[in-house]
Each structure stands twice: as C-alpha cells, then as structure tokens.
Design a protein around this motif. Structure first.
Motif, mmCIF file in Angstrom:
data_model
loop_
_atom_site.group_PDB
_atom_site.id
_atom_site.type_symbol
_atom_site.label_atom_id
_atom_site.label_comp_id
_atom_site.label_asym_id
_atom_site.label_seq_id
_atom_site.Cartn_x
_atom_site.Cartn_y
_atom_site.Cartn_z
ATOM 1 N N ILE A 312 0.900 0.930 9.224
ATOM 2 C CA ILE A 312 1.578 1.842 8.298
ATOM 3 C C ILE A 312 2.742 2.592 8.953
ATOM 4 O O ILE A 312 3.765 2.860 8.304
ATOM 5 N N ARG A 317 5.762 2.115 4.676
ATOM 6 C CA ARG A 317 4.967 2.232 3.454
ATOM 7 C C ARG A 317 5.378 1.204 2.401
ATOM 8 O O ARG A 317 4.543 0.465 1.861
ATOM 9 N N LYS A 318 6.693 1.135 2.106
ATOM 10 C CA LYS A 318 7.163 0.248 1.038
ATOM 11 C C LYS A 318 6.923 -1.226 1.347
ATOM 12 O O LYS A 318 6.454 -1.972 0.475
ATOM 13 N N SER A 423 -2.518 -2.010 1.362
ATOM 14 C CA SER A 423 -1.418 -1.495 0.549
ATOM 15 C C SER A 423 -1.831 -0.327 -0.334
ATOM 16 O O SER A 423 -1.861 0.818 0.123
ATOM 17 N N VAL A 427 -2.204 3.436 1.446
ATOM 18 C CA VAL A 427 -0.805 3.879 1.402
ATOM 19 C C VAL A 427 -0.570 4.917 0.318
ATOM 20 O O VAL A 427 0.233 5.837 0.487
ATOM 21 N N THR A 430 -1.299 8.407 1.636
ATOM 22 C CA THR A 430 -0.291 8.769 2.635
ATOM 23 C C THR A 430 1.023 9.129 1.969
ATOM 24 O O THR A 430 1.656 10.147 2.282
ATOM 25 N N LEU A 431 1.429 8.308 1.020
ATOM 26 C CA LEU A 431 2.717 8.486 0.346
ATOM 27 C C LEU A 431 2.776 9.794 -0.431
ATOM 28 O O LEU A 431 3.742 10.556 -0.327
ATOM 29 N N GLU A 496 11.187 4.440 1.112
ATOM 30 C CA GLU A 496 10.519 4.371 2.413
ATOM 31 C C GLU A 496 10.551 5.747 3.071
ATOM 32 O O GLU A 496 11.601 6.367 3.188
ATOM 33 N N LYS A 498 8.867 6.254 6.145
ATOM 34 C CA LYS A 498 8.634 6.084 7.587
ATOM 35 C C LYS A 498 9.830 6.593 8.394
ATOM 36 O O LYS A 498 10.979 6.274 8.097
#
Length: 512
Positions: A312, A317-318, A423, A427, A430-431, A496, A498
C-alpha cells in the motif's frame, strides 16, 4: 547500554497492550464469519424463510450500525478502555445467548447484541491504539486490528470445519465457542492502561497520564507528548458539524468516500464470507468439502491482507484499487460462467440422494432428463411441486442434481477474495482516513462507516433470496457488473494519496 534496553522494554510493552486491544478485531472477524457454518442448522431449527435467514445473518451488521453511532460519543465520555470492556462483555453475551436460543426472536436479539459489539470494536480499538502508540510505531500497531479481523475470519472457518460433525445441533457449538476468546478479552483488558490523551482531555489527570507515557516511551517521550496534547487544548479548534459535510467544498471528498464505501460492500464480499459453505454446496460439494473450502477462502484472505500491507505504501492506493477491482470483475465473471454452464441431471443415482421422499417421488418421472441452467430446471420442477416443497428443493435438494466445474468455482472465489483483500478491503479505511480534513474527520468517518454497514446489511439480507430465486448465475453476474462499475469509479474519481501530506491531499480535493 541501559538506555537501549529500556527502549526495547518500552516497545515490547506498547506492542503487548496493542495486541490485547486488537483482540477486539479478532472477535469482530470471528463473529462475522462464524455464522457461515451455522446457516444450514439455524435454517432448519428455526424453520426460516429466505428473508428470515437473510435477516438472521445480516442483523449483525444492523447492530454494527448502532455500534458505529454510539461508539465515538460514548468512548469520548466514558473512556476507550471502559467501552472496550463493555464491547467484550457484549461479545460474550451474544455468543452464549445465540448458542442457547430456542426461538427466532431471541436468536435475532442475541445476534444484534454481537453486532453492537462489532460496531464498537471496529472504531474504538484503532482509536485507542493510535492514542497509545508512539508516532514511529503507530502505523504498524494500528494495522494489528485489521490483521486480527482477518485472522478471526480464518479461525472461524477452521472452528466450523472441526465442529460441523458434532453430535446434536452443531450450530450451537459453532456460535457458542466465541464466548471463550470473548471472556479472555474481557479480563485481559483490565491489564491495559487508560488512554493518556483521554485522561488529560476529559479528566485532567496529568500525573497519571505522564506515568503511562513514561512507561511507553520514557521521560523525553512523555514530556513531548504532554506538550503536544496541551497545544491541542490551547488551540481548541471548533469541531465540525454534520451539516458541514454537505458543503460544496467537500463534495469531491464525499463522492470518493461514499463511492468507495458503497462499492466495498455492494460487490458482494460479505455474501461470500457469510455464505461460503452454502456457495460451495450450490456447486455440488459435500458438506465437509464445502467447509474445508471455506477454510481456504479464509487463509487466502489472510495471506493477501499481508500483501496489501506490504504494497500500500509502495505501489499506492489507486493502483491497488484498480488492480483489485479489475480482477474481482474477472473472478465474478468466471463464477457466472461456471454456474451458467452447469447441467442438472436426473437419474437413479441423483434421485436416490434426495432426502425428502415426497420430492423424490414427485420428480421421479424426470428420470433420464437433463437441464441446461437453473431457469429451465425451475420451470419444470415448479410445475410438479407446491410452493413449500419447491422452496425445500431450491434450498436443500438442488445440489444433488448439479454437474458443474467445481474447481473453476473455487478458483473464482479465491481470486475474488484475494483481489478484494489487496484493494477494497484495507485500502478503503486507509483512504478515508487520509482524505477528510481534521475539522470534519470524526463526523464524516462515522457517516461513511454507517453507510458502509447499511450497504453490507442490504447485501447479506438479499443474498439468500437471490440464490434461491435468481440462481447463482444471475447473482454472480449482478456482482460482476457492479464490480466493473467500481473499476470505472476508481479510475475517474479516486486520487492517489501516497507520498502526499494530509494538507496537500486536503488542498487538492477542496480545489477540485
């Protein structure tokens, strides 16, 4: 040398209390998945319709929605530790009561109590760990909770497999065994300290908070953290209100958050976790083999959760979302193809497996016939059985006649679970923790979590009806279409995060 030893001991202590608190995640995962093995038993014992079965499974999510709404305010008022102790008690009560239930209504109440525990554990445990952990350890320690959820799911599948052939009503043992880790969790929580931040913010217990912080990271860490908490108190930023999340400047953020929350559940993951043995039985597997295959599903979920944690922050992420949702679509199309090409054969061997003699006699004149797909089968069989017997046929007898590529179904389900585990599973959380500005983060995440649980409840409620009335072919085709929509949604809307600071993410999304 002495300083190094002290640091190591402090790190070990922090890891230990984080692991204890993260047991809430284990119970969450166990409680969510253990029902999969009890589905057949409770359906027969409580004489459930498809809708009653769907509600008996999905009501846990219904309770979780209430837990989501209550957990934040109550943990702010009474403390993280105290509320986690209550959560552990709720899991214990739910497991014991649901195992001993003799009526449908009390069974539902017991399951909802467990759901409230789930809703509390999924929010409070990460909050506590984040507040207790030093910054350098925070990310990995908070991830213990997600990892424990996945371990809990896997252990539930193992437990079901070993208990399925117990004499008597094995479903009671499946549900009741959860009380053991729940009671252990309850007593273990008394050994962990209260959150230092909560002690200062709510009780102004600076001396006790300093003592806990010194045990975690030493004197320098304690003084630095106390200063940070004090700066937060001095700033006194106004908390966001519910109405704030509907402001135009947050529109893009809410579209991303609600969209990801929607697709995480609508693509059917909890239907697969809750009904895994049922799906494999629909593919013609025996009860024992279907429970064994469910174990493989749980282990796949566990392994690929580790892969997600590893990727990750490397891949982003994307990209993970795009890869995962694409392969989820492929996997669901594979399952659709497998069930669509299944045939249903009536001969002496398949008819002899029918447990209901009345159904066997009524269908005996179909001997020698074969049907391509469930639509043709249902049309012919429904004309020979009354509504009650036809329902019995769809629930328990149809698997005796199916001829299908069961290996393809297993591969499809494993690919689907693996793709989800790298995914949409990890994620999403997190997102959404990254895209919300601090002013509205608390209220916004509660709203998104509630919405996510609502969609999950809807999916688990409808799934048994879909399998019986639409058949697995149409059911998996619907999920495949929704998964394809998720691919396009991620490609068009998700950004994204990150490598970007939270301030950069906020500025980018608000300007957008």
């Amino acid at each position: 040398m002495e300083k190094q030893v002290t640091v190591k001991m402090n790190k070990s202590y922090t890891i230990l209390i984080s692991l204890i608190v993260a047991l809430g995640g284990f119970l969450l995962g166990f409680d969510s998945a253990v029902i999969s093995g009890a589905v057949k038993g409770i359906t027969i014992y409580f004489e459930m319709t498809e809708w009653q079965l769907g509600f008996s499974v999905g009501c846990v999510v219904f309770g979780a929605m209430a837990g989501n709404l209550l957990a934040g305010p109550l943990s702010d008022r009474f403390g993280r530790k105290n509320m986690l102790i209550i959560v552990a008690a709720l899991f214990s009560i739910s497991a014991t009561w649901s195992a001993l239930a003799t009526g449908y209504t009390e069974f539902i109440i017991a399951r909802i109590i467990g759901g409230i525990g789930i809703g509390g554990a999924i929010l409070i445990a990460p909050i506590y760990i984040a507040e207790i952990a030093p910054p350098k350890l925070r990310g990995s320690l908070v991830s213990f909770n997600q990892l424990n959820i996945v371990i809990g799911i896997s252990v539930a599948y193992f437990s079901n497999y070993f208990l399925v052939n117990m004499e008597g009503e094995s479903w009671r043992w499946m549900l009741g065994v959860e009380a053991i880790p729940a009671v252990i969790y309850f007593f273990a929580l008394f050994t962990v300290p209260k959150s230092p931040r909560w002690l200062i913010l709510k009780l102004n217990e600076i001396k006790l908070a300093r003592k806990i912080l010194m045990k975690i990271g030493g004197e320098e860490y304690a003084e630095t953290t106390l200063a940070e908490i004090q700066r937060g108190l001095d700033r006194k930023e106004e908390k966001g209100k519910l109405s704030d999340i509907f402001k135009h400047k947050y529109a893009t953020i809410m579209i991303i958050a609600l969209g990801i929350a929607f697709f995480q559940q609508i693509t059917g993951i909890n239907a697969v976790f809750y009904y895994a043995p049922t799906i494999f039985e629909q593919a013609g597997g025996s009860t024992d083999s279907s429970f064994l295959q469910a174990i493989v599903v749980g282990l796949t979920n566990l392994v690929f959760t580790f892969v997600a944690i590893w990727l990750i922050d490397k891949l982003g992420r994307k990209p993970l979302l795009l890869i995962g949702t694409t392969f989820m679509t492929v996997a669901l199309l594979m399952a659709t193809f497998a069930f669509n090409n299944a045939t249903y054969n009536f001969n002496d061997d398949t008819l002899s497996k029918v447990g209901n003699k009345e159904i066997m006699v009524a269908l005996s004149d179909l001997k020698g016939q074969s049907f391509d797909g469930q639509a043709a089968l249902f049309t012919e069989v429904s004309a020979k059985l009354d509504d009650e017997l036809f329902l019995e046929f769809k629930r328990n007898e149809i698997t005796n006649f199916i001829s299908i590529n069961a290996t393809l179904v297993l591969i499809a389900i494993l690919l689907y679970v693996a793709s989800f585990a790298i995914s949409l599973g990890p994620v999403m959380w997190t997102l959404i923790s990254e895209i919300f500005p601090s002013k509205i983060k608390g209220i916004a995440i509660s709203v998104v979590g509630f919405f996510n649980s609502l969609i999950s409840f809807s999916v688990t409620q409808v799934f048994p009806w879909e399998l019986s009335n639409l058949g697995p072919t149409v059911t998996f085709a619907i999920y495949a279409l929704l998964s394809l929509c998720a691919v396009f949604f991620v490609y068009k809307y998700v950004i994204e995060t990150k490598g970007r600071t939270l301030e950069e993410v906020e500025e980018l999304l608000i300007n957008k």
